[in-house]
Design a protein around this motif. Sequence first.
Motif, PDB file in Angstrom:
ATOM      1  N   THR A  53       0.824  -1.209   0.000  1.00 29.02           N
ATOM      2  CA  THR A  53       0.000   0.000   0.000  1.00 29.02           C
ATOM      3  C   THR A  53       0.857   1.258   0.000  1.00 29.02           C
ATOM      4  OG1 THR A  53      -0.206  -0.057   2.427  1.00 29.02           O
ATOM      5  CG2 THR A  53      -1.906  -1.176   1.149  1.00 29.02           C
ATOM      6  N   LEU A  54       2.054   1.162   0.546  1.00 26.57           N
ATOM      7  CA  LEU A  54       2.975   2.294   0.459  1.00 26.57           C
ATOM      8  C   LEU A  54       3.392   2.513  -0.994  1.00 26.57           C
ATOM      9  CD1 LEU A  54       4.413   4.351   2.287  1.00 26.57           C
ATOM     10  CD2 LEU A  54       6.356   2.772   2.394  1.00 26.57           C
ATOM     11  N   GLY A  55       3.563   1.401  -1.728  1.00 31.09           N
ATOM     12  CA  GLY A  55       3.895   1.512  -3.145  1.00 31.09           C
ATOM     13  C   GLY A  55       2.772   2.130  -3.958  1.00 31.09           C
ATOM     14  N   THR A  56       1.541   1.695  -3.727  1.00 29.22           N
ATOM     15  CA  THR A  56       0.417   2.269  -4.466  1.00 29.22           C
ATOM     16  C   THR A  56       0.146   3.708  -4.042  1.00 29.22           C
ATOM     17  OG1 THR A  56      -1.067   1.178  -2.883  1.00 29.22           O
ATOM     18  CG2 THR A  56      -0.738   0.093  -5.005  1.00 29.22           C
ATOM     19  N   LEU A  57       0.478   4.040  -2.802  1.00 32.54           N
ATOM     20  CA  LEU A  57       0.382   5.440  -2.376  1.00 32.54           C
ATOM     21  C   LEU A  57       1.230   6.318  -3.289  1.00 32.54           C
ATOM     22  CD1 LEU A  57       0.589   6.838   1.216  1.00 32.54           C
ATOM     23  CD2 LEU A  57       2.148   7.708  -0.491  1.00 32.54           C
ATOM     24  N   GLY A  58       2.468   5.896  -3.525  1.00 29.03           N
ATOM     25  CA  GLY A  58       3.349   6.669  -4.394  1.00 29.03           C
ATOM     26  C   GLY A  58       2.898   6.658  -5.843  1.00 29.03           C
ATOM     27  N   MET A  59       2.470   5.492  -6.326  1.00 26.94           N
ATOM     28  CA  MET A  59       2.076   5.390  -7.737  1.00 26.94           C
ATOM     29  C   MET A  59       0.808   6.189  -8.028  1.00 26.94           C
ATOM     30  SD  MET A  59       2.926   1.457  -8.857  1.00 26.94           S
ATOM     31  CE  MET A  59       2.117   0.664  -7.452  1.00 26.94           C
ATOM     32  N   ALA A  60      -0.225   6.010  -7.206  1.00 32.03           N
ATOM     33  CA  ALA A  60      -1.483   6.724  -7.432  1.00 32.03           C
ATOM     34  C   ALA A  60      -1.279   8.229  -7.304  1.00 32.03           C
ATOM     35  CB  ALA A  60      -2.546   6.245  -6.446  1.00 32.03           C
ATOM     36  N   GLY A  61      -0.511   8.639  -6.297  1.00 33.47           N
ATOM     37  CA  GLY A  61      -0.262  10.066  -6.113  1.00 33.47           C
ATOM     38  C   GLY A  61       0.552  10.651  -7.250  1.00 33.47           C
ATOM     39  N   GLY A  62       1.566   9.909  -7.712  1.00 27.40           N
ATOM     40  CA  GLY A  62       2.403  10.397  -8.807  1.00 27.40           C
ATOM     41  C   GLY A  62       1.644  10.517 -10.117  1.00 27.40           C
ATOM     42  N   ILE A  63       0.833   9.498 -10.429  1.00 25.52           N
ATOM     43  CA  ILE A  63       0.038   9.542 -11.664  1.00 25.52           C
ATOM     44  C   ILE A  63      -0.978  10.676 -11.608  1.00 25.52           C
ATOM     45  CG2 ILE A  63      -1.604   8.269 -13.097  1.00 25.52           C
ATOM     46  CD1 ILE A  63      -0.189   5.697 -12.215  1.00 25.52           C
ATOM     47  N   ALA A  64      -1.557  10.892 -10.425  1.00 24.20           N
ATOM     48  CA  ALA A  64      -2.519  11.988 -10.273  1.00 24.20           C
ATOM     49  C   ALA A  64      -1.871  13.336 -10.582  1.00 24.20           C
ATOM     50  CB  ALA A  64      -3.086  11.987  -8.860  1.00 24.20           C
ATOM     51  N   LEU A  65      -0.648  13.519 -10.124  1.00 24.14           N
ATOM     52  CA  LEU A  65       0.065  14.774 -10.403  1.00 24.14           C
ATOM     53  C   LEU A  65       0.396  14.893 -11.885  1.00 24.14           C
ATOM     54  CD1 LEU A  65       2.496  14.870  -7.341  1.00 24.14           C
ATOM     55  CD2 LEU A  65       0.456  16.267  -7.700  1.00 24.14           C
ATOM     56  N   LEU A  66       0.751  13.776 -12.524  1.00 25.36           N
ATOM     57  CA  LEU A  66       1.046  13.805 -13.955  1.00 25.36           C
ATOM     58  C   LEU A  66      -0.191  14.168 -14.773  1.00 25.36           C
ATOM     59  CD1 LEU A  66       3.332  10.649 -14.355  1.00 25.36           C
ATOM     60  CD2 LEU A  66       4.014  13.050 -14.613  1.00 25.36           C
ATOM     61  N   MET A  67      -1.357  13.726 -14.308  1.00 26.89           N
ATOM     62  CA  MET A  67      -2.598  13.958 -15.053  1.00 26.89           C
ATOM     63  C   MET A  67      -2.960  15.439 -15.119  1.00 26.89           C
ATOM     64  SD  MET A  67      -4.756  10.723 -13.513  1.00 26.89           S
ATOM     65  CE  MET A  67      -6.343  11.173 -14.197  1.00 26.89           C
ATOM     66  N   THR A  68      -2.520  16.208 -14.132  1.00 24.83           N
ATOM     67  CA  THR A  68      -2.902  17.628 -14.085  1.00 24.83           C
ATOM     68  C   THR A  68      -1.703  18.560 -13.954  1.00 24.83           C
ATOM     69  OG1 THR A  68      -3.125  17.600 -11.682  1.00 24.83           O
ATOM     70  CG2 THR A  68      -5.090  17.033 -12.967  1.00 24.83           C
ATOM     71  N   ASN A  69      -0.483  17.984 -14.043  1.00 29.22           N
ATOM     72  CA  ASN A  69       0.733  18.779 -13.821  1.00 29.22           C
ATOM     73  C   ASN A  69       0.740  19.445 -12.445  1.00 29.22           C
ATOM     74  OD1 ASN A  69       2.008  18.288 -16.352  1.00 29.22           O
ATOM     75  ND2 ASN A  69       0.632  19.771 -17.307  1.00 29.22           N
ATOM     76  N   GLY A  70       0.078  18.801 -11.491  1.00 32.36           N
ATOM     77  CA  GLY A  70       0.061  19.308 -10.130  1.00 32.36           C
ATOM     78  C   GLY A  70      -0.879  20.470  -9.894  1.00 32.36           C
TER      79      GLY A  70
END
Length: 329
Positions: free
Chosen positions: A139-156
Amino acid sequence: MELLLRAFDRSQAAGGSRSFRGWWLIACLVLLFAVFALWNPTAVLSSYNVQNIIGDASTLLIVAVGMTFVVATAGIDLSVGSVLIFSQIAAAQAMIYAGGDGWTATIVGAVVSVVCGAFWGLMNGIMISRFKIPALIATLGTLGMAGGIALLMTNGINIRSGIPDQLTLTIGAGRVFGLFPIVSLVSLTVVIIAAFMLSKTRFGLHVMGVGSNATALARTGIDVASVQTKVYVISGACAGLGAVVDLARFSTTTIGAYSTLSLEAIAAVVIGGTSLFGGIASIIGAVIGVFIPAVLRNGFVIVGVPSFWQQIAVGAILVVAVYLDQKRR
């Protein structure tokens, strides 16, 4: 049959003490609210303040319900904050793609959000139950992946336009009988369904069995891995639904707002009487566990106590709750 009974004996044996502790939790919540009400009755007892407490707790309450299923199996889900943000951004983009107005766009966005949350929950469940990756790491891994992809989707950058008025005005700002926020009724519905699932269904019995004695449960022929996967799907779907509620309330995505959501949800669940070691769980307890810190924070703000003390108080409550859990076991 004997093995099945052994799988559930701990959770059933703890039933009486759990119920008794629940009454003490309710008493603590009422006492806490009464103390702040005596300090400043005008502000605390106003309908606006009560509605504000209930509305603010809605998102966390939904997430905490999903977390209860996970912790009941002796698992943990650290990814719910990032999953919520990812689901929220996906929902906002889906609403914009669907026209950005009307009930169709609203429903499309809500469905996309819940499905996205369930997808990340499924990923967690597969890694934990099938590949035997520790829940903390998975879940720590998916925390990073989901959060990172979310930032990529909107450029933060938060999405602030294209959210349907039907979602923000009718649901987010809506009141039933002019009193209760509609979003609180959504969370109440989730609580009722979850309480029924955990206490009255075979699946709920299996969830408690996994946390109590997974080995004994597996010997009865129950697919323990399937149960574990399902609880993480439920947790992810709840995070997705929480994203919709949050989007309805604020009419914008909130990328930087939920970095500590998983810890707050775990704290609420543990304060409510669910054991970190599994096998003992209470949905109603989780509700109380959400509102005790909510009332505490709200009261501190009203009486002018600095926010630093709020964090100290909530942390102290969590430590005491875990200590009492260990003593009870």
